[in-house]
Design a protein around this motif. Structure first.
Motif, PDB file in Angstrom:
ATOM      1  N   VAL A   1     164.459  16.317  16.095  1.00 10.78           N
ATOM      2  CA  VAL A   1     162.845  16.490  16.484  1.00 10.78           C
ATOM      3  C   VAL A   1     161.808  16.545  15.362  1.00 10.78           C
ATOM      4  CG1 VAL A   1     161.128  18.416  17.323  1.00 10.78           C
ATOM      5  CG2 VAL A   1     163.323  18.171  18.602  1.00 10.78           C
ATOM      6  N   VAL A   2     162.142  17.016  14.249  1.00 11.44           N
ATOM      7  CA  VAL A   2     161.426  17.082  13.178  1.00 11.44           C
ATOM      8  C   VAL A   2     161.191  15.632  12.634  1.00 11.44           C
ATOM      9  CG1 VAL A   2     161.165  17.830  10.675  1.00 11.44           C
ATOM     10  CG2 VAL A   2     162.082  19.396  12.380  1.00 11.44           C
ATOM     11  N   VAL A   3     162.250  15.004  12.623  1.00 13.07           N
ATOM     12  CA  VAL A   3     162.104  13.627  12.192  1.00 13.07           C
ATOM     13  C   VAL A   3     161.176  12.766  13.221  1.00 13.07           C
ATOM     14  CG1 VAL A   3     163.253  11.356  11.660  1.00 13.07           C
ATOM     15  CG2 VAL A   3     164.257  13.616  10.864  1.00 13.07           C
ATOM     16  N   PHE A   4     161.410  12.988  14.272  1.00 11.10           N
ATOM     17  CA  PHE A   4     160.800  12.086  15.316  1.00 11.10           C
ATOM     18  C   PHE A   4     159.044  12.421  15.339  1.00 11.10           C
ATOM     19  CE2 PHE A   4     164.550  11.627  18.532  1.00 11.10           C
ATOM     20  CZ  PHE A   4     165.234  10.347  17.448  1.00 11.10           C
ATOM     21  N   SER A   5     158.813  13.784  15.153  1.00 14.07           N
ATOM     22  CA  SER A   5     157.479  14.220  15.214  1.00 14.07           C
ATOM     23  C   SER A   5     156.610  13.552  13.966  1.00 14.07           C
ATOM     24  CB  SER A   5     157.410  15.503  15.345  1.00 14.07           C
ATOM     25  OG  SER A   5     157.922  16.201  14.085  1.00 14.07           O
ATOM     26  N   ARG A   6     157.531  13.090  12.877  1.00 11.97           N
ATOM     27  CA  ARG A   6     156.783  12.765  11.932  1.00 11.97           C
ATOM     28  C   ARG A   6     156.343  11.276  11.737  1.00 11.97           C
ATOM     29  NH1 ARG A   6     156.174  16.707   8.191  1.00 11.97           N
ATOM     30  NH2 ARG A   6     155.609  15.415   6.234  1.00 11.97           N
TER      31      ARG A   6
ATOM     32  N   GLY B   1     160.242  16.330  23.826  1.00 10.89           N
ATOM     33  CA  GLY B   1     160.742  15.760  25.207  1.00 10.89           C
ATOM     34  C   GLY B   1     161.751  14.924  25.059  1.00 10.89           C
ATOM     35  N   ILE B   2     161.475  13.772  23.754  1.00  6.84           N
ATOM     36  CA  ILE B   2     162.366  12.574  23.765  1.00  6.84           C
ATOM     37  C   ILE B   2     163.579  13.134  23.551  1.00  6.84           C
ATOM     38  CG2 ILE B   2     162.960  10.561  22.609  1.00  6.84           C
ATOM     39  CD1 ILE B   2     159.622  10.480  22.531  1.00  6.84           C
ATOM     40  N   ALA B   3     163.715  14.064  22.301  1.00  7.37           N
ATOM     41  CA  ALA B   3     164.883  14.415  21.844  1.00  7.37           C
ATOM     42  C   ALA B   3     165.834  15.429  22.743  1.00  7.37           C
ATOM     43  CB  ALA B   3     164.841  15.101  20.338  1.00  7.37           C
ATOM     44  N   LEU B   4     165.171  16.417  23.168  1.00  8.38           N
ATOM     45  CA  LEU B   4     165.944  17.240  24.023  1.00  8.38           C
ATOM     46  C   LEU B   4     166.282  16.662  25.628  1.00  8.38           C
ATOM     47  CD1 LEU B   4     163.919  20.407  23.109  1.00  8.38           C
ATOM     48  CD2 LEU B   4     165.936  19.562  22.078  1.00  8.38           C
ATOM     49  N   SER B   5     165.458  15.850  26.160  1.00  4.59           N
ATOM     50  CA  SER B   5     165.861  15.225  27.355  1.00  4.59           C
ATOM     51  C   SER B   5     167.109  14.220  27.237  1.00  4.59           C
ATOM     52  CB  SER B   5     164.637  14.513  28.120  1.00  4.59           C
ATOM     53  OG  SER B   5     164.332  13.507  27.236  1.00  4.59           O
TER      54      SER B   5
ATOM     55  N   THR C   1     161.554  25.889  22.848  1.00  6.61           N
ATOM     56  CA  THR C   1     162.337  26.919  23.092  1.00  6.61           C
ATOM     57  C   THR C   1     163.114  26.601  24.487  1.00  6.61           C
ATOM     58  OG1 THR C   1     161.091  28.445  21.899  1.00  6.61           O
ATOM     59  CG2 THR C   1     162.975  29.288  23.322  1.00  6.61           C
ATOM     60  N   MET C   2     162.312  26.416  25.439  1.00 11.09           N
ATOM     61  CA  MET C   2     162.873  26.360  26.707  1.00 11.09           C
ATOM     62  C   MET C   2     163.854  25.123  26.800  1.00 11.09           C
ATOM     63  SD  MET C   2     161.299  25.762  30.495  1.00 11.09           S
ATOM     64  CE  MET C   2     160.115  24.425  29.926  1.00 11.09           C
ATOM     65  N   ALA C   3     163.515  23.990  26.001  1.00 15.67           N
ATOM     66  CA  ALA C   3     163.979  22.633  26.216  1.00 15.67           C
ATOM     67  C   ALA C   3     165.172  22.556  25.232  1.00 15.67           C
ATOM     68  CB  ALA C   3     163.192  21.276  25.709  1.00 15.67           C
ATOM     69  N   LEU C   4     165.226  23.533  24.354  1.00 12.15           N
ATOM     70  CA  LEU C   4     166.238  23.585  23.222  1.00 12.15           C
ATOM     71  C   LEU C   4     167.541  23.940  24.161  1.00 12.15           C
ATOM     72  CD1 LEU C   4     167.338  23.313  20.523  1.00 12.15           C
ATOM     73  CD2 LEU C   4     166.583  25.715  20.099  1.00 12.15           C
ATOM     74  N   THR C   5     167.249  24.865  25.035  1.00  9.42           N
ATOM     75  CA  THR C   5     168.432  25.252  25.957  1.00  9.42           C
ATOM     76  C   THR C   5     169.184  24.140  26.506  1.00  9.42           C
ATOM     77  OG1 THR C   5     167.463  25.855  27.867  1.00  9.42           O
ATOM     78  CG2 THR C   5     167.788  27.491  26.296  1.00  9.42           C
ATOM     79  N   HIS C   6     168.510  23.233  26.758  1.00  8.05           N
ATOM     80  CA  HIS C   6     169.049  21.724  27.551  1.00  8.05           C
ATOM     81  C   HIS C   6     169.596  20.874  26.427  1.00  8.05           C
ATOM     82  CE1 HIS C   6     166.579  23.529  30.709  1.00  8.05           C
ATOM     83  NE2 HIS C   6     166.982  22.744  31.556  1.00  8.05           N
ATOM     84  N   GLY C   7     168.785  20.888  25.318  1.00 12.34           N
ATOM     85  CA  GLY C   7     169.165  19.980  24.140  1.00 12.34           C
ATOM     86  C   GLY C   7     170.666  20.336  23.863  1.00 12.34           C
ATOM     87  N   THR C   8     170.938  21.650  23.989  1.00 14.98           N
ATOM     88  CA  THR C   8     172.430  21.868  23.442  1.00 14.98           C
ATOM     89  C   THR C   8     173.558  21.379  24.245  1.00 14.98           C
ATOM     90  OG1 THR C   8     172.252  23.952  24.116  1.00 14.98           O
ATOM     91  CG2 THR C   8     171.380  23.677  21.806  1.00 14.98           C
ATOM     92  N   PHE C   9     173.130  21.144  25.411  1.00  7.25           N
ATOM     93  CA  PHE C   9     174.333  21.008  26.391  1.00  7.25           C
ATOM     94  C   PHE C   9     175.451  20.098  26.058  1.00  7.25           C
ATOM     95  CE2 PHE C   9     175.467  18.649  30.710  1.00  7.25           C
ATOM     96  CZ  PHE C   9     176.367  20.084  30.845  1.00  7.25           C
TER      97      PHE C   9
ATOM     98  N   GLY D   1     152.113   7.861  15.452  1.00  9.13           N
ATOM     99  CA  GLY D   1     151.767   7.710  16.635  1.00  9.13           C
ATOM    100  C   GLY D   1     152.720   8.917  17.721  1.00  9.13           C
ATOM    101  N   GLN D   2     153.377   9.608  16.972  1.00  7.90           N
ATOM    102  CA  GLN D   2     154.252  10.480  17.931  1.00  7.90           C
ATOM    103  C   GLN D   2     153.624  12.068  17.492  1.00  7.90           C
ATOM    104  OE1 GLN D   2     156.250   9.806  20.157  1.00  7.90           O
ATOM    105  NE2 GLN D   2     155.959   7.676  19.681  1.00  7.90           N
ATOM    106  N   ASP D   3     153.831  12.991  18.494  1.00  8.82           N
ATOM    107  CA  ASP D   3     153.308  14.355  18.187  1.00  8.82           C
ATOM    108  C   ASP D   3     154.621  15.085  18.554  1.00  8.82           C
ATOM    109  OD1 ASP D   3     153.315  14.719  20.967  1.00  8.82           O
ATOM    110  OD2 ASP D   3     151.247  14.801  21.204  1.00  8.82           O
ATOM    111  N   PHE D   4     154.337  16.383  18.387  1.00  9.85           N
ATOM    112  CA  PHE D   4     155.641  17.339  18.215  1.00  9.85           C
ATOM    113  C   PHE D   4     155.941  17.298  19.650  1.00  9.85           C
ATOM    114  CE2 PHE D   4     157.629  21.524  18.723  1.00  9.85           C
ATOM    115  CZ  PHE D   4     158.421  21.459  17.778  1.00  9.85           C
TER     116      PHE D   4
END
Length: 286
Positions: free
Chosen positions: A74-79, A90-94, A38-46, A82-85
């Motif tokens: 995020v949903v695609v990457f997490s699946r 972190g990858i998608a939103l940063s 939730t916190m990271a999402l605010t940056h991801g929408t920038f 070797g990756q977790d949510f």
């Protein structure tokens, strides 16, 4: 004179609406352990905000559309194997925030004021803003009512949800999309930076008050609405930032509930109602 003709009255209505949204959605945020998302999402929408500013369209629309794309990523990457949510978040939103910075730096003379989006101003909301927030609240509450049981089952027993044939990936996307839409709807009141306070604080406070899932929602909503209204009142009385005041009340409510729990000896090493990190898809945990 209509209530909607008054700045303070509009602010109070907006505060009550976002308080309800924050309380209800926040329970799922806490249950799925998604405060970081939730916190990271605010940056991801920038980037969506920057693109909307460059195109001359509504900033919130731009942030909302791009936010949904980030949620899908995020949903695609997490699946992926070797990756977790958390890593995918972190990858998608940063990466999204970095894209926004690149877009701004590539535009000579970019001077669009994004202050309203980053810090919010509930006292400046218009009647149109109220209608949009009310519409979002209705849609979110309807979706929650329709999918609430399934979303909670995925949160508390992902293996069981998969066994009965529930589309866990689709439900993941639905929940994250609901959080994203709620973030965008709450931004006019608190801004992108402080929105997380209303989406985490009331639900976390309710969790300290009760172990019963059925009571979490009304308590979280009551705390959210109370903190939002109190923040607006303090803002009008002492001329301080409304969004920051709301966030401070959310923090104070959690602090009081925490101290009360300590005095009653209710704190436990593990929270019974909270799920294990079920937001991590099975493929990512394999």
């Amino acid at each position: 004179m209509s209530w909607l003709d008054s700045t303070v009255h509009r602010a109070m209505i907006e505060a009550a609406l976002v308080g309800v949204l924050g309380g209800v959605v926040g329970v799922f945020v806490i249950a799925r352990r998604l405060p970081f998302f939730t916190m990271a999402l605010t940056h991801g929408t920038f980037p969506g905000i920057v693109i909307a500013a460059l195109l001359g369209v509504d900033l919130y629309l731009g942030g909302g559309v791009f936010g949904l794309l980030v949620v899908l990523a995020v949903v695609v990457f997490s699946r992926a194997r070797g990756q977790d949510f958390t890593a995918a978040t972190g990858i998608a939103l940063s990466g999204g925030f970095a894209l926004g910075v690149v877009l701004v730096s590539a535009q000579d003379g970019f001077s669009k004021d994004l202050t309203a989006y980053t810090v919010g101003d509930v006292l400046a909301v218009s009647t149109t803003d109220l209608v949009i927030t009310a519409g979002v609240a209705v849609v979110v509450l309807v979706v929650m009512a329709a999918l609430g049981k399934e979303l909670l089952l995925v949160a508390f027993d992902r293996d069981g949800a998969s066994a009965v044939g529930l589309p866990t990936a689709v439900l993941d996307f639905a929940l994250l999309a609901i959080i994203e839409v709620t973030v965008v709807a709450t931004v006019p009141a608190l801004g992108a930076i402080l929105t997380v306070a209303l989406l985490v604080g009331p639900a976390a406070t309710a969790r300290l008050i009760t172990d019963r899932l059925v009571l979490l929602f009304p308590i979280a909503v009551a705390v959210g609405v109370s903190c939002a209204l109190a923040g607006v009142w303090v803002s009008t009385q002492w001329n301080v930032a409304a969004g920051a005041s709301i966030a401070l009340f959310c923090g104070a409510a959690f602090g009081v509930a925490f101290l009360a729990s300590v005095l009653r000896g209710r704190l436990r090493p593990a929270a019974g109602v909270l799920a294990p990190p079920a937001a991590v898809p099975e493929e990512a945990r394999a």
